[in-house]
Design an enzyme around this catalytic site. Structure first.
Site, PDB file in Angstrom:
ATOM      1  N   SER A 122      -8.374   3.630   9.267  1.00 36.31           N
ATOM      2  CA  SER A 122      -8.922   3.695   7.913  1.00 36.31           C
ATOM      3  C   SER A 122      -8.068   2.863   6.951  1.00 36.31           C
ATOM      4  O   SER A 122      -8.577   1.987   6.236  1.00 36.31           O
ATOM      5  CB  SER A 122      -8.971   5.169   7.480  1.00 36.31           C
ATOM      6  OG  SER A 122      -9.229   5.279   6.113  1.00 36.31           O
ATOM      7  N   HIS A 147       0.851  -1.191   0.000  1.00 35.87           N
ATOM      8  CA  HIS A 147       0.000   0.000   0.000  1.00 35.87           C
ATOM      9  C   HIS A 147       0.886   1.240   0.000  1.00 35.87           C
ATOM     10  O   HIS A 147       1.876   1.299   0.726  1.00 35.87           O
ATOM     11  CB  HIS A 147      -0.875   0.010   1.263  1.00 35.87           C
ATOM     12  CG  HIS A 147      -1.725   1.243   1.370  1.00 35.87           C
ATOM     13  ND1 HIS A 147      -2.917   1.380   0.681  1.00 35.87           N
ATOM     14  CD2 HIS A 147      -1.557   2.396   2.057  1.00 35.87           C
ATOM     15  CE1 HIS A 147      -3.434   2.564   0.948  1.00 35.87           C
ATOM     16  NE2 HIS A 147      -2.631   3.208   1.781  1.00 35.87           N
ATOM     17  N   ARG A 198     -15.237  12.458   7.755  1.00 35.11           N
ATOM     18  CA  ARG A 198     -14.032  13.136   8.258  1.00 35.11           C
ATOM     19  C   ARG A 198     -13.572  14.212   7.290  1.00 35.11           C
ATOM     20  O   ARG A 198     -13.078  15.265   7.696  1.00 35.11           O
ATOM     21  CB  ARG A 198     -12.918  12.102   8.471  1.00 35.11           C
ATOM     22  CG  ARG A 198     -13.170  11.207   9.677  1.00 35.11           C
ATOM     23  CD  ARG A 198     -12.262   9.987   9.645  1.00 35.11           C
ATOM     24  NE  ARG A 198     -10.870  10.351   9.477  1.00 35.11           N
ATOM     25  CZ  ARG A 198      -9.974   9.628   8.798  1.00 35.11           C
ATOM     26  NH1 ARG A 198     -10.310   8.485   8.233  1.00 35.11           N
ATOM     27  NH2 ARG A 198      -8.728  10.052   8.693  1.00 35.11           N
ATOM     28  N   LYS A 247      -8.780  -1.446   5.611  1.00 35.08           N
ATOM     29  CA  LYS A 247      -8.882  -1.866   4.214  1.00 35.08           C
ATOM     30  C   LYS A 247      -7.862  -2.971   3.911  1.00 35.08           C
ATOM     31  O   LYS A 247      -8.151  -3.912   3.180  1.00 35.08           O
ATOM     32  CB  LYS A 247      -8.666  -0.663   3.285  1.00 35.08           C
ATOM     33  CG  LYS A 247      -9.878   0.282   3.311  1.00 35.08           C
ATOM     34  CD  LYS A 247      -9.689   1.513   2.457  1.00 35.08           C
ATOM     35  CE  LYS A 247      -8.869   2.556   3.133  1.00 35.08           C
ATOM     36  NZ  LYS A 247      -9.226   3.946   2.919  1.00 35.08           N
ATOM     37  N   ASP A 301     -15.566   2.384   6.738  1.00 34.30           N
ATOM     38  CA  ASP A 301     -14.530   3.348   6.354  1.00 34.30           C
ATOM     39  C   ASP A 301     -15.044   4.296   5.279  1.00 34.30           C
ATOM     40  O   ASP A 301     -14.746   5.500   5.324  1.00 34.30           O
ATOM     41  CB  ASP A 301     -13.263   2.637   5.874  1.00 34.30           C
ATOM     42  CG  ASP A 301     -12.214   3.652   5.423  1.00 34.30           C
ATOM     43  OD1 ASP A 301     -11.797   4.461   6.270  1.00 34.30           O
ATOM     44  OD2 ASP A 301     -11.865   3.669   4.236  1.00 34.30           O
TER      45      ASP A 301
HETATM   46  N1  URA Z   1      -6.044   7.407   3.262  1.00 30.40           N
HETATM   47  C1  URA Z   1      -7.016   6.600   3.761  1.00 30.40           C
HETATM   48  O1  URA Z   1      -7.367   5.588   3.167  1.00 30.40           O
HETATM   49  N2  URA Z   1      -7.590   6.953   4.919  1.00 30.40           N
HETATM   50  C2  URA Z   1      -7.249   8.056   5.603  1.00 30.40           C
HETATM   51  O2  URA Z   1      -7.803   8.301   6.654  1.00 30.40           O
HETATM   52  C3  URA Z   1      -6.242   8.884   5.069  1.00 30.40           C
HETATM   53  C4  URA Z   1      -5.651   8.531   3.888  1.00 30.40           C
END
Ligand code: URA
Length: 433
Positions: A183, A82, A168, A187, A161
């Site tokens: 977050s 990631h 947010r 994932k 999320d």
């Molecule tokens: N990327 C994400 O997937 N989540 C966040 O909270 C910030 C950046």
């Protein structure tokens, strides 16, 4: 249990219990907890923080708020990567075939680009025929047979999320370490891989502008991933300058192919080697030094390039473009940006350069905008290079007749010139295990 009491408890600085955190995530996902209470809790978390136990429960609850991918059939070989997002960041196109050629199994879901950063799915769609949507069985069969598949996000992964991130975004609570960690890591957990390498970008083109901020986030994500039972590594890499030389979808595929064929030895290759070595060391459970040797061999022997070719073909892509990247369509306009003065390039604002590429058509300002796959920028000079007035700084590729003027202003505003050669910043700040 009442949401009011949970908000009050966090507002007063106390840790939340597992039951309270799961109650919040379940209620917010199913709509019984309204946005105004969820945003009050996010703001309380922003100011009061969360300890590691709270964050790991929050992450796990979010990961299980929807579907999850089961990669248990691949045992310890499942792997994922990631990136927190950068400009010219085509590392997935290189790292994934490299580690797959060494035996890892990667069932990867990737995003599209928005704003100044690109997305892997858009880059892959610049290859004619490449299919980014697949049914679950075909996806898994390809991972089993070829070692890798990359598709767009689909299904109902981490709905908590999706809702929370959107909330947010409009309530000034994005930049909270516990909320970012949960977050991103929810994932990754839902996507199922046992071994995860994170590329945490640092600098002007990144979400985290300083090494200290990036380190704090990276340490937290590694800690939480491990608490949730995964093998983790995080690489802090420089994003003060775009990575490599090519920005834009087909342009980035071409540069990635250059690295995989062993023709390009630049900062991009270096970052990819570090990411791939750290990932394959975990997958094969071998020392990092051995992993570094295997990664170099995978590139230099052509094995990683062959894996890329096999993968693209399996996913419907026309491999003639892989064998001969000159087949990718060219833009109508190729425009040279010339240096306004003599001097060293002291700094580049990578975010502004990413935005200049969006002006040329390479990215999206809004989610629904179309993309011009051929558009983008090829950098001829980067930080530390000396240029003479009138010398070429970069090339713009676009079909938009009026775009080069405004993109040129943006590009030049992103550069700082000086008379002294600037001190070199590290490409890799740190690797956290
Ligand atoms: N990327 C994400 O997937 N989540 C966040 O909270 C910030 C950046």
């Amino acid at each position: 249990m009442r949401m009011y009491d949970i908000i009050e408890k966090k507002r007063n600085g106390y840790p939340l219990s597992e039951e309270e955190i799961r109650f919040f995530i379940q209620g917010y996902t199913d709509g019984t907890i309204p946005d105004y209470q969820a945003s009050a809790l996010c703001m309380a978390i922003y100011f009061r923080g969360m300890d590691d136990k709270e964050i790991s429960i929050l992450t796990d609850a979010m990961a299980h708020s929807g579907d999850t991918v089961d990669l248990s059939r691949f045992g310890n070989l499942s792997a994922d990567k990631h990136s927190t997002g950068g400009v010219g960041d085509k590392t997935s196109l290189i790292v994934i075939p490299v580690v797959a050629s060494l035996g890892a199994k990667l069932a990867k879901m990737s995003g599209r680009g928005l704003g100044h950063t690109g997305g892997t799915v858009d880059k892959l769609e610049s290859i004619p025929g490449y299919e980014t949507a697949m049914d679950g069985d075909t996806f898994m069969r390809q991972v089993e047979e070829v070692g890798l598949a990359i598709v767009g996000q689909s299904g109902n992964l981490t709905p908590a999320d999706k809702k929370l991130y959107a909330l947010r975004d409009v309530t000034a609570t994005v930049d909270s370490i516990p909320l970012i960690t949960s977050s991103i890591m929810s994932k990754k957990l839902a996507a199922g891989a046992h071994n995860i390498v994170l590329d945490v970008k640092v600098g002007s083109g990144a979400f985290m502008k300083t090494p200290q901020q990036a380190r704090e986030l990276a340490v937290k994500m590694v800690t939480i991933g491990k608490l949730c039972g995964r093998n983790m590594a995080a690489v802090l890499s420089n994003m003060d300058v775009p990575l490599g030389t090519h920005i834009g979808n087909a342009l980035e595929v071409k540069e990635a192919l250059g690295v995989l064929r062993g023709e390009i030895h630049n900062d991009l290759r270096e970052v990819c080697e570090v990411l791939a070595s750290n990932l394959i060391a975990m997958v094969l459970d071998i020392p990092l030094e051995d992993a570094e040797v295997r990664v170099k061999e995978a590139i230099d022997s052509g094995a990683a390039y062959q894996k890329m070719r096999e993968w693209i073909e399996a996913q419907g892509g026309d491999v003639r473009y892989i064998d001969d990247p000159s087949l990718f369509p060219n833009s109508k306009i190729c425009y040279q940006v010339l240096s306004p003065r003599d001097g060293y390039i002291e700094a580049m604002d990578a975010e502004a350069i990413g935005l200049a590429s969006v002006m040329l058509g390479a990215g999206r300002e809004r989610k629904e905008d179309p993309i011009d796959y051929a558009a983008g920028i090829v950098l001829c000079k980067k930080v530390g290079d000396y240029v003479r007035g009138g010398e070429r700084l970069c090339l713009f590729y676009t079909d938009r007749e009026n775009a080069p003027d405004s993109a040129e202003k943006k590009y030049l505003s992103a550069l700082t010139f000086g008379d002294e050669k600037p001190l070199e910043k590290p490409l890799i700040y740190e690797v956290i295990h």
